[in-house]
Design a protein around this motif. Structure first.
Motif, PDB file in Angstrom:
ATOM      1  N   GLU A  38       0.803  -1.215   0.000  1.00 14.52           N
ATOM      2  CA  GLU A  38       0.000   0.000   0.000  1.00 14.52           C
ATOM      3  C   GLU A  38       0.844   1.278   0.000  1.00 14.52           C
ATOM      4  OE1 GLU A  38      -3.076   0.155  -0.429  1.00 14.52           O
ATOM      5  OE2 GLU A  38      -3.883  -1.811   0.099  1.00 14.52           O
ATOM      6  N   ARG A  39       2.148   1.179   0.253  1.00 19.36           N
ATOM      7  CA  ARG A  39       2.968   2.378   0.342  1.00 19.36           C
ATOM      8  C   ARG A  39       3.071   3.061  -1.029  1.00 19.36           C
ATOM      9  NH1 ARG A  39       6.054   2.748   5.155  1.00 19.36           N
ATOM     10  NH2 ARG A  39       4.673   1.889   6.769  1.00 19.36           N
ATOM     11  N   PRO A  40       3.067   4.394  -1.048  1.00 15.08           N
ATOM     12  CA  PRO A  40       3.090   5.111  -2.332  1.00 15.08           C
ATOM     13  C   PRO A  40       4.259   4.730  -3.235  1.00 15.08           C
ATOM     14  CG  PRO A  40       2.509   6.614  -0.564  1.00 15.08           C
ATOM     15  CD  PRO A  40       2.892   5.312   0.097  1.00 15.08           C
ATOM     16  N   ALA A  41       5.439   4.509  -2.660  1.00 16.77           N
ATOM     17  CA  ALA A  41       6.596   4.176  -3.496  1.00 16.77           C
ATOM     18  C   ALA A  41       6.419   2.822  -4.167  1.00 16.77           C
ATOM     19  CB  ALA A  41       7.876   4.193  -2.665  1.00 16.77           C
ATOM     20  N   VAL A  42       5.811   1.863  -3.461  1.00 10.42           N
ATOM     21  CA  VAL A  42       5.566   0.543  -4.054  1.00 10.42           C
ATOM     22  C   VAL A  42       4.477   0.650  -5.110  1.00 10.42           C
ATOM     23  CG1 VAL A  42       4.858  -1.830  -3.572  1.00 10.42           C
ATOM     24  CG2 VAL A  42       6.343  -0.622  -1.965  1.00 10.42           C
ATOM     25  N   ARG A  43       3.445   1.436  -4.833  1.00  6.88           N
ATOM     26  CA  ARG A  43       2.399   1.668  -5.829  1.00  6.88           C
ATOM     27  C   ARG A  43       2.989   2.305  -7.091  1.00  6.88           C
ATOM     28  NH1 ARG A  43      -2.036  -1.304  -5.024  1.00  6.88           N
ATOM     29  NH2 ARG A  43      -3.080  -0.900  -3.057  1.00  6.88           N
ATOM     30  N   ARG A  44       3.875   3.281  -6.897  1.00  7.51           N
ATOM     31  CA  ARG A  44       4.492   3.951  -8.042  1.00  7.51           C
ATOM     32  C   ARG A  44       5.299   2.958  -8.878  1.00  7.51           C
ATOM     33  NH1 ARG A  44       7.251   7.497  -5.423  1.00  7.51           N
ATOM     34  NH2 ARG A  44       9.274   6.452  -5.480  1.00  7.51           N
ATOM     35  N   ALA A  45       6.074   2.118  -8.213  1.00  5.05           N
ATOM     36  CA  ALA A  45       6.863   1.119  -8.939  1.00  5.05           C
ATOM     37  C   ALA A  45       5.958   0.152  -9.687  1.00  5.05           C
ATOM     38  CB  ALA A  45       7.771   0.373  -7.964  1.00  5.05           C
ATOM     39  N   ALA A  46       4.866  -0.275  -9.044  1.00  8.55           N
ATOM     40  CA  ALA A  46       3.955  -1.216  -9.697  1.00  8.55           C
ATOM     41  C   ALA A  46       3.339  -0.602 -10.952  1.00  8.55           C
ATOM     42  CB  ALA A  46       2.869  -1.650  -8.716  1.00  8.55           C
ATOM     43  N   ARG A  47       2.908   0.651 -10.855  1.00  6.26           N
ATOM     44  CA  ARG A  47       2.319   1.311 -12.032  1.00  6.26           C
ATOM     45  C   ARG A  47       3.340   1.428 -13.155  1.00  6.26           C
ATOM     46  NH1 ARG A  47       0.139   4.740  -8.040  1.00  6.26           N
ATOM     47  NH2 ARG A  47       1.723   6.314  -8.494  1.00  6.26           N
ATOM     48  N   GLN A  48       4.574   1.787 -12.805  1.00  8.83           N
ATOM     49  CA  GLN A  48       5.602   1.930 -13.834  1.00  8.83           C
ATOM     50  C   GLN A  48       5.908   0.580 -14.486  1.00  8.83           C
ATOM     51  OE1 GLN A  48       6.859   4.954 -14.627  1.00  8.83           O
ATOM     52  NE2 GLN A  48       8.169   4.136 -16.259  1.00  8.83           N
ATOM     53  N   PHE A  49       6.074  -0.454 -13.670  1.00 10.28           N
ATOM     54  CA  PHE A  49       6.412  -1.771 -14.206  1.00 10.28           C
ATOM     55  C   PHE A  49       5.262  -2.381 -15.005  1.00 10.28           C
ATOM     56  CE2 PHE A  49       9.622  -2.390 -10.540  1.00 10.28           C
ATOM     57  CZ  PHE A  49      10.648  -1.859 -11.310  1.00 10.28           C
ATOM     58  N   SER A  50       4.015  -1.955 -14.747  1.00 13.92           N
ATOM     59  CA  SER A  50       2.886  -2.517 -15.491  1.00 13.92           C
ATOM     60  C   SER A  50       2.924  -2.132 -16.967  1.00 13.92           C
ATOM     61  CB  SER A  50       1.557  -2.078 -14.861  1.00 13.92           C
ATOM     62  OG  SER A  50       1.309  -0.702 -15.079  1.00 13.92           O
ATOM     63  N   ARG A  51       3.768  -1.172 -17.316  1.00 18.21           N
ATOM     64  CA  ARG A  51       3.971  -0.848 -18.731  1.00 18.21           C
ATOM     65  C   ARG A  51       4.729  -1.965 -19.449  1.00 18.21           C
ATOM     66  NH1 ARG A  51       7.284   4.441 -18.599  1.00 18.21           N
ATOM     67  NH2 ARG A  51       7.261   4.041 -20.841  1.00 18.21           N
ATOM     68  N   TYR A  52       5.371  -2.837 -18.680  1.00 18.81           N
ATOM     69  CA  TYR A  52       6.231  -3.875 -19.261  1.00 18.81           C
ATOM     70  C   TYR A  52       5.691  -5.284 -19.049  1.00 18.81           C
ATOM     71  CZ  TYR A  52       9.344   0.128 -19.225  1.00 18.81           C
ATOM     72  OH  TYR A  52       9.876   1.384 -19.414  1.00 18.81           O
ATOM     73  N   GLY A  53       4.744  -5.436 -18.177  1.00 16.28           N
ATOM     74  CA  GLY A  53       4.166  -6.749 -17.903  1.00 16.28           C
ATOM     75  C   GLY A  53       3.203  -6.639 -16.740  1.00 16.28           C
ATOM     76  N   ALA A  54       2.593  -7.750 -16.383  1.00 19.02           N
ATOM     77  CA  ALA A  54       1.757  -7.771 -15.187  1.00 19.02           C
ATOM     78  C   ALA A  54       2.646  -7.618 -13.959  1.00 19.02           C
ATOM     79  CB  ALA A  54       0.978  -9.076 -15.115  1.00 19.02           C
ATOM     80  N   VAL A  55       2.077  -7.148 -12.872  1.00 19.06           N
ATOM     81  CA  VAL A  55       2.847  -6.916 -11.651  1.00 19.06           C
ATOM     82  C   VAL A  55       2.148  -7.594 -10.474  1.00 19.06           C
ATOM     83  CG1 VAL A  55       3.806  -5.190 -10.081  1.00 19.06           C
ATOM     84  CG2 VAL A  55       3.702  -4.711 -12.544  1.00 19.06           C
ATOM     85  N   VAL A  56       2.927  -8.288  -9.671  1.00 12.74           N
ATOM     86  CA  VAL A  56       2.446  -8.826  -8.402  1.00 12.74           C
ATOM     87  C   VAL A  56       3.192  -8.104  -7.289  1.00 12.74           C
ATOM     88  CG1 VAL A  56       2.425 -10.846  -6.871  1.00 12.74           C
ATOM     89  CG2 VAL A  56       1.773 -11.091  -9.283  1.00 12.74           C
ATOM     90  N   THR A  57       2.457  -7.442  -6.419  1.00 14.46           N
ATOM     91  CA  THR A  57       3.044  -6.853  -5.217  1.00 14.46           C
ATOM     92  C   THR A  57       2.501  -7.598  -4.007  1.00 14.46           C
ATOM     93  OG1 THR A  57       1.311  -5.173  -5.161  1.00 14.46           O
ATOM     94  CG2 THR A  57       3.398  -4.569  -6.200  1.00 14.46           C
ATOM     95  N   PHE A  58       3.226  -7.534  -2.911  1.00 14.26           N
ATOM     96  CA  PHE A  58       2.793  -8.194  -1.682  1.00 14.26           C
ATOM     97  C   PHE A  58       3.463  -7.503  -0.512  1.00 14.26           C
ATOM     98  CE2 PHE A  58       6.736 -10.141  -2.884  1.00 14.26           C
ATOM     99  CZ  PHE A  58       7.387 -10.457  -1.682  1.00 14.26           C
ATOM    100  N   SER A  59       2.972  -7.758   0.674  1.00 19.04           N
ATOM    101  CA  SER A  59       3.587  -7.234   1.892  1.00 19.04           C
ATOM    102  C   SER A  59       4.281  -8.377   2.619  1.00 19.04           C
ATOM    103  CB  SER A  59       2.537  -6.598   2.809  1.00 19.04           C
ATOM    104  OG  SER A  59       1.912  -5.504   2.190  1.00 19.04           O
TER     105      SER A  59
END
Length: 269
Positions: A61-82
């Motif tokens: 949920e942290r903004p920096a992780v959200r930002r990375a996920a959005r950026q990486f989604s331009r290149y593929g699907a993204v899985v984030t977790f805590s």
């Protein structure tokens, strides 16, 4: 270290695997419930999944992780977790030891979602975890950003503060209520294999090591040690001018370059 039952996770239940961008709860091999989220590729195509492992005190949920996920989604699907002890995940943080099981659960989920090629990108503590998890994991590529090379490093003021937080009862209280991170009180037994010991075992999986020349936590001998341990041709090393530490300092330009590197090493299936 054994993870005790956690009242913080009692409200979580294991949900069916989602097919589009929504959260679920994964169960690790040692029984810890881990919150996770799947973000489809922005272009709606491709069979690449990027699993993002955050740093200590982070969460999906942290903004920096959200930002990375959005950026990486331009290149593929993204899985984030805590990681355990972080966010709404259960358990307590072991600061890089049993977190390998959390990452393994997230990678397994990416495969179950149908992605033929899975890569991992880890930041700081998450960087050490992706390096330790990678040998024999069948990944398409691995990226470690701001990772330590060895354990128990106290050579900088931020790391001395972190060791106080992790090892002292008062520090763990500060972490729980101030940093929203629950830390296991026991020492490692046995001490896990270090990142620098794991790196030589990752080849032939493509490996990228990224580090900033303004990292206040780990000086440049850490990435240099990791690259040296990988051997000739075993890793690509980027020393980023002006870059600080981990996901909080990673701007869209750097994240985009990492995404470009991943797609160049892992072409669409």
């Amino acid at each position: 270290m054994d993870s005790p039952a956690e009242t913080d996770s009692e409200r979580l239940r294991v949900e069916p695997t989602p097919t589009s961008g929504r959260q679920t709860v994964l169960l690790t091999s040692d029984g810890v419930r881990i919150e996770a989220e799947h973000l489809p590729a922005a272009n709606g195509s491709g069979r690449l999944a990027i699993v993002v492992a955050h740093g200590f005190t982070g969460s999906l949920e942290r903004p920096a992780v959200r930002r990375a996920a959005r950026q990486f989604s331009r290149y593929g699907a993204v899985v984030t977790f805590s990681f355990r002890g972080h966010g709404r995940s259960g358990g307590r943080s072991t600061v890089g030891d049993l977190e390998v099981l959390d990452l393994a659960a997230a990678v397994d989920w990416a495969h179950r979602l149908g992605y033929a090629r899975v890569v991992t990108v880890g930041f700081s503590m998450g960087g050490s975890v992706v390096l330790r998890h990678a040998p024999g994991a069948g990944l398409a590529a691995v990226v470690a950003v701001s990772s330590p090379a060895r354990w128990y490093y106290r050579g900088t003021a931020p790391m001395r503060r972190l060791h106080w937080v992790v090892t002292r009862p008062a520090g763990r209280l500060v972490s729980r209520f101030g940093l929203k991170t629950r830390i296991h009180p026991e020492d490692w037994d046995p001490v896990p294999v270090s990142p620098v010991e794991s790196v030589p075992l990752i080849a032939p999986t493509p490996l990228l090591i990224v580090h900033g020349d303004r990292d206040a936590y780990f000086p440049l001998d850490h990435p240099l040690s990791l690259a040296a341990a990988a051997g000739e041709g075993g890793a690509e090393l980027w020393i980023e001018r002006g870059f600080g530490h981990a996901e909080n300092a990673a701007d869209p330009a750097l994240l985009g370059r990492i995404g470009d590197w991943l797609t160049s090493r892992v072409p669409p299936a």
